[in-house]
Design a protein around this motif. Structure first.
Motif, PDB file in Angstrom:
ATOM      1  N   MET A   1      47.628  44.149  22.903  1.00 38.48           N
ATOM      2  CA  MET A   1      47.162  42.800  23.226  1.00 38.48           C
ATOM      3  C   MET A   1      47.848  42.253  24.477  1.00 38.48           C
ATOM      4  N   LYS A   2      49.185  42.426  24.546  1.00 35.98           N
ATOM      5  CA  LYS A   2      49.915  41.873  25.694  1.00 35.98           C
ATOM      6  C   LYS A   2      49.508  42.557  26.996  1.00 35.98           C
ATOM      7  N   ILE A   3      49.203  43.861  26.937  1.00 35.16           N
ATOM      8  CA  ILE A   3      48.764  44.572  28.143  1.00 35.16           C
ATOM      9  C   ILE A   3      47.397  44.071  28.575  1.00 35.16           C
ATOM     10  N   LEU A   4      46.528  43.825  27.604  1.00 38.50           N
ATOM     11  CA  LEU A   4      45.189  43.317  27.905  1.00 38.50           C
ATOM     12  C   LEU A   4      45.280  41.946  28.579  1.00 38.50           C
ATOM     13  N   ILE A   5      46.127  41.059  28.030  1.00 43.52           N
ATOM     14  CA  ILE A   5      46.298  39.718  28.622  1.00 43.52           C
ATOM     15  C   ILE A   5      46.858  39.836  30.031  1.00 43.52           C
ATOM     16  N   ALA A   6      47.818  40.733  30.231  1.00 40.22           N
ATOM     17  CA  ALA A   6      48.409  40.927  31.555  1.00 40.22           C
ATOM     18  C   ALA A   6      47.354  41.386  32.555  1.00 40.22           C
ATOM     19  N   ILE A   7      46.514  42.318  32.139  1.00 38.25           N
ATOM     20  CA  ILE A   7      45.461  42.826  33.024  1.00 38.25           C
ATOM     21  C   ILE A   7      44.458  41.722  33.351  1.00 38.25           C
ATOM     22  N   ILE A   8      44.106  40.909  32.349  1.00 37.49           N
ATOM     23  CA  ILE A   8      43.156  39.809  32.577  1.00 37.49           C
ATOM     24  C   ILE A   8      43.730  38.812  33.591  1.00 37.49           C
ATOM     25  N   ILE A   9      45.001  38.447  33.419  1.00 41.76           N
ATOM     26  CA  ILE A   9      45.637  37.493  34.342  1.00 41.76           C
ATOM     27  C   ILE A   9      45.682  38.074  35.750  1.00 41.76           C
ATOM     28  N   PHE A  10      46.151  39.295  35.851  1.00 35.85           N
ATOM     29  CA  PHE A  10      46.289  39.947  37.156  1.00 35.85           C
ATOM     30  C   PHE A  10      44.924  40.074  37.833  1.00 35.85           C
ATOM     31  N   SER A  11      43.927  40.487  37.067  1.00 34.98           N
ATOM     32  CA  SER A  11      42.584  40.680  37.625  1.00 34.98           C
ATOM     33  C   SER A  11      41.960  39.354  38.059  1.00 34.98           C
ATOM     34  N   ALA A  12      42.168  38.296  37.264  1.00 32.09           N
ATOM     35  CA  ALA A  12      41.598  36.982  37.605  1.00 32.09           C
ATOM     36  C   ALA A  12      42.166  36.470  38.923  1.00 32.09           C
ATOM     37  N   ILE A  13      43.466  36.668  39.136  1.00 37.70           N
ATOM     38  CA  ILE A  13      44.111  36.200  40.365  1.00 37.70           C
ATOM     39  C   ILE A  13      43.558  36.947  41.579  1.00 37.70           C
ATOM     40  N   ILE A  14      43.386  38.252  41.448  1.00 38.08           N
ATOM     41  CA  ILE A  14      42.834  39.054  42.548  1.00 38.08           C
ATOM     42  C   ILE A  14      41.377  38.685  42.782  1.00 38.08           C
ATOM     43  N   LEU A  15      40.633  38.475  41.693  1.00 40.59           N
ATOM     44  CA  LEU A  15      39.214  38.123  41.811  1.00 40.59           C
ATOM     45  C   LEU A  15      39.046  36.813  42.575  1.00 40.59           C
ATOM     46  N   ILE A  16      39.873  35.810  42.271  1.00 38.04           N
ATOM     47  CA  ILE A  16      39.800  34.524  42.967  1.00 38.04           C
ATOM     48  C   ILE A  16      40.124  34.715  44.450  1.00 38.04           C
ATOM     49  N   HIS A  17      41.129  35.533  44.736  1.00 35.69           N
ATOM     50  CA  HIS A  17      41.503  35.809  46.132  1.00 35.69           C
ATOM     51  C   HIS A  17      40.320  36.408  46.901  1.00 35.69           C
ATOM     52  N   GLU A  18      39.731  37.447  46.330  1.00 37.32           N
ATOM     53  CA  GLU A  18      38.624  38.119  47.009  1.00 37.32           C
ATOM     54  C   GLU A  18      37.378  37.227  47.059  1.00 37.32           C
ATOM     55  N   PHE A  19      37.202  36.373  46.047  1.00 42.34           N
ATOM     56  CA  PHE A  19      36.058  35.463  46.054  1.00 42.34           C
ATOM     57  C   PHE A  19      36.168  34.475  47.218  1.00 42.34           C
ATOM     58  N   GLY A  20      37.405  34.074  47.574  1.00 42.84           N
ATOM     59  CA  GLY A  20      37.598  33.207  48.735  1.00 42.84           C
ATOM     60  C   GLY A  20      37.066  33.864  49.994  1.00 42.84           C
ATOM     61  N   HIS A  21      37.435  35.140  50.202  1.00 41.16           N
ATOM     62  CA  HIS A  21      36.906  35.877  51.350  1.00 41.16           C
ATOM     63  C   HIS A  21      35.380  35.966  51.278  1.00 41.16           C
ATOM     64  N   PHE A  22      34.870  36.303  50.091  1.00 43.07           N
ATOM     65  CA  PHE A  22      33.433  36.498  49.891  1.00 43.07           C
ATOM     66  C   PHE A  22      32.653  35.221  50.209  1.00 43.07           C
ATOM     67  N   LEU A  23      33.091  34.099  49.642  1.00 46.50           N
ATOM     68  CA  LEU A  23      32.367  32.845  49.815  1.00 46.50           C
ATOM     69  C   LEU A  23      32.303  32.438  51.281  1.00 46.50           C
ATOM     70  N   PHE A  24      33.428  32.512  51.978  1.00 44.90           N
ATOM     71  CA  PHE A  24      33.426  32.076  53.376  1.00 44.90           C
ATOM     72  C   PHE A  24      32.758  33.083  54.297  1.00 44.90           C
ATOM     73  N   ALA A  25      32.732  34.355  53.889  1.00 38.69           N
ATOM     74  CA  ALA A  25      31.949  35.327  54.654  1.00 38.69           C
ATOM     75  C   ALA A  25      30.465  34.956  54.583  1.00 38.69           C
ATOM     76  N   LYS A  26      29.982  34.632  53.384  1.00 37.83           N
ATOM     77  CA  LYS A  26      28.581  34.230  53.224  1.00 37.83           C
ATOM     78  C   LYS A  26      28.284  32.949  53.999  1.00 37.83           C
ATOM     79  N   LEU A  27      29.208  31.988  53.947  1.00 44.55           N
ATOM     80  CA  LEU A  27      29.004  30.711  54.649  1.00 44.55           C
ATOM     81  C   LEU A  27      28.945  30.899  56.163  1.00 44.55           C
TER      82      LEU A  27
END
Length: 428
Positions: A1-27
Motif C-alpha cells: 500500500m505504501k509503495i502504491l501511495i508513493a508512486i501515485i504521489i510521485f506520478s501526480a507531481i510529474i504529470l502536473i509538471h508535464e501538463f504545464g508544458h503541454f498546456l502552454f505548447a497548445k496555447l
C-alpha cells in the motif's frame, strides 16, 4: 500500500509538471507528438489528434515531446522553434510554475485542516543570557541573525544548517504588536569526551571512532572492546554509564584498558573538552488554526519555506557541507514517503493524509526548483538559451545548443544511476 501511495504521489507531481508544458505548447500553437507518464517501454497508449498519450512502465519520469523541440526545424508547421521566443519561454517555464501552483494548492488544504506553526517562544530558561537580555515567553521570532523567520520550521532548518556558537546572536521578535531587538551571547554546557560510538547501548565494543578525538589518536580501532577505566572494570554499557555518572570525565588524564583479538592493551588519554552553546529558550513545535486570508498567507509561506529549504540544501551540497551520499532519487523518495506513511498511520486518517500531502508539497516545490537550475537539459538550461535569444533577437546556433543539452542529459543520466545506487545502499 505504501509503495502504491508513493508512486501515485510521485506520478501526480510529474504529470502536473508535464501538463504545464503541454498546456502552454497548445496555447502557443506548438504541436505535441507524445504526452507520456513514466519512462521506458509503453504499457498502453492512445492517439487523439496529433498527440499520442502514453503510460510507460517505469513511474520515475514523464515527457511532453514537441515537434522539432531538439532540432533546428523552424519551417515545419507547429515546430517548437517556429513559435515566438516569449511563447517558447512560457512553455519551458510552465512546468516548474505548475509545480509551485500544485504545492500552493496542497498547502492551502493542509493549512485549512491543520493550521500553521508560529515561531513563538514557549519557555525562556531562568537566569540564562536570553532571559537577562529581555527575551520573554510569548515573543514570536521574526528574524534570527538576519535570517527571516516566517514559521517555526524556518528556525529549525536554520539551526540545523548553522551550528550555534559562543558569539552574540540577534533576534527580532514581535511582542504586543511591536518589533523588539534582543542580542545576547549564549551560555555553553561543557562536557569531556573520549570520542567513540558503541555498537549498542548495552555494549562497550567500539563501533566507530571520531576523527581527531582522544581514543582515535591513542590508536584504538573499531571492534576493540573497552574493559576498564582507571582500573575499574567496565563489564557493559550500563556499568560504563554508572561509572561516568559517579566519576565525570574532566581535563584530567584517564587510563583506558581495552581488548583486541583476545589481548589486553592500555592507553592513557586526556578527554577532550566539548562545549555546546545553549539557546536559553525553546520554541513552539505545535500548530495554530487560522481562517480566511490567513490560510492563503500561511500556505504561501509554507511553499516559500519549501523552496528556500531546497535552495539552502543545494548550497550546502555545493559548498561541501552535504555530501553526494546525502542525495536521493526516485527510489529514495518512494522510501521516504513509505516511511512517513508507516509512521503516520497511528496518528489517524486525517494526519496520515495531511502528512502525505506535505510530502507532495515538498517534492513538488523541490522539482520546481531543481528544474529551474541553469543546467543543460533542464528547463532552467533551456530558459538560459531562450533568454539569450530574446536579448540578442536571434537564436544561438541550434546544433550547438542541441549538443550541449544532449551532453547535459548524459551527465544527468549518470547522476541518476549513481543516486539510485546510493538509494539502494541506504535502504538495504
Amino acid at each position: 500500500m505504501k509503495i502504491l501511495i508513493a508512486i501515485i504521489i510521485f506520478s501526480a507531481i510529474i504529470l502536473i509538471h508535464e501538463f504545464g508544458h503541454f498546456l502552454f505548447a497548445k496555447l502557443n500553437g506548438i504541436g505535441v507528438t507524445e504526452f507520456s507518464l513514466g519512462m521506458g517501454p509503453r504499457i498502453c497508449s492512445f492517439q487523439k489528434g496529433e498527440t499520442k498519450y502514453s503510460l510507460k512502465i517505469l513511474p520515475i519520469g514523464g515527457s511532453c515531446a514537441m515537434v522539432g523541440e531538439d532540432t533546428a526545424e523552424e519551417d515545419v508547421p507547429g515546430a517548437f522553434n517556429a513559435a515566438p521566443v516569449w511563447g517558447r519561454i512560457s512553455v519551458v517555464a510552465a512546468g516548474p510554475v505548475f509545480n509551485f501552483i500544485l504545492a500552493f494548492i496542497l498547502s492551502v488544504i493542509i493549512v485549512s485542516f491543520v493550521g500553521y506553526d508560529p515561531a513563538e517562544i514557549v519557555e525562556v530558561q531562568e537566569g540564562s543570557p536570553a532571559a537577562e537580555a529581555g527575551l520573554q515567553k510569548g515573543d514570536v521570532i521574526a528574524e534570527y541573525d538576519g535570517y527571516h523567520i516566517d514559521l517555526a520550521k524556518d528556525l529549525y532548518v536554520y539551526s540545523y544548517l548553522n551550528e550555534l556558537q559562543e558569539k552574540p546572536i540577534t533576534l527580532k521578535v514581535k511582542r504586543n504588536g511591536e518589533t523588539e531587538t534582543v542580542t545576547y551571547t549564549p551560555d555553553a554546557s561543557v562536557r569531556y569526551l573520549l570520542g567513540f560510538n558503541r555498537s549498542d547501548v548495552s555494549s562497550m565494543t567500539v563501533e566507530s571512532l571520531i576523527e581527531g578525538m582522544p581514543l582515535e589518536q591513542a590508536g584504538l580501532k573499531a571492534g576493540d572492546t573497552i574493559t576498564a577505566i582507571n582500573g575499574t572494570e567496565i563489564a557493559d554499557g550500563e556499568a560504563y554509564d554508572a561509572y561516568i555518572a559517579e566519576h565525570p570525565l574532566s581535563s584530567e588524564p584517564v587510563e583506558i584498558t581495552y581488548e583486541r583479538d583476545g589481548l589486553d592493551y592500555t592507553a592513557t588519554i586526556t578527554p577532550k573538552e566539548y562545549r555546546t552553546p545553549q539557546l536559553g529558550f525553546s520554541f513552539n513545535v505545535g500548530y495554530e488554526k487560522t481562517h480566511g486570508l490567513g490560510v492563503v498567507k500561511y500556505a504561501a509561506l509554507d511553499v516559500k519555506y519549501m523552496v528556500r529549504t531546497t535552495i539552502l540544501s543545494l548550497k550546502e551540497l555545493v559548498t561541501g557541507h552535504l555530501g553526494m551520499k546525502d542525495l536521493s532519487g526516485p527510489v529514495g523518495v518512494v522510501d521516504a514517503i513509505g516511511t512517513t506513511y508507516e509512521e503516520s498511520k497511528s496518528e489517524g486518517t486525517l494526519m496520515l493524509w495531511m502528512n502525505m500531502m506535505n510530502m507532495a508539497v515538498l517534492l513538488s516545490a523541490n522539482l520546481g526548483v531543481m528544474n529551474l537550475l541553469p543546467l543543460p537539459a533542464l528547463d532552467g538550461g533551456r530558459l538560459v538559451f531562450l533568454i539569450v535569444e530574446a536579448i540578442r533577437r536571434k537564436p544561438v546556433n541550434r546544433e550547438v545548443e542541441g549538443m550541449i543539452h544532449f551532453a547535459g542529459l548524459m551527465v544527468l543520466m549518470l547522476l541518476m544511476v549513481f543516486v539510485m545506487y546510493n538509494d539502494f545502499m541506504k535502504i538495504f
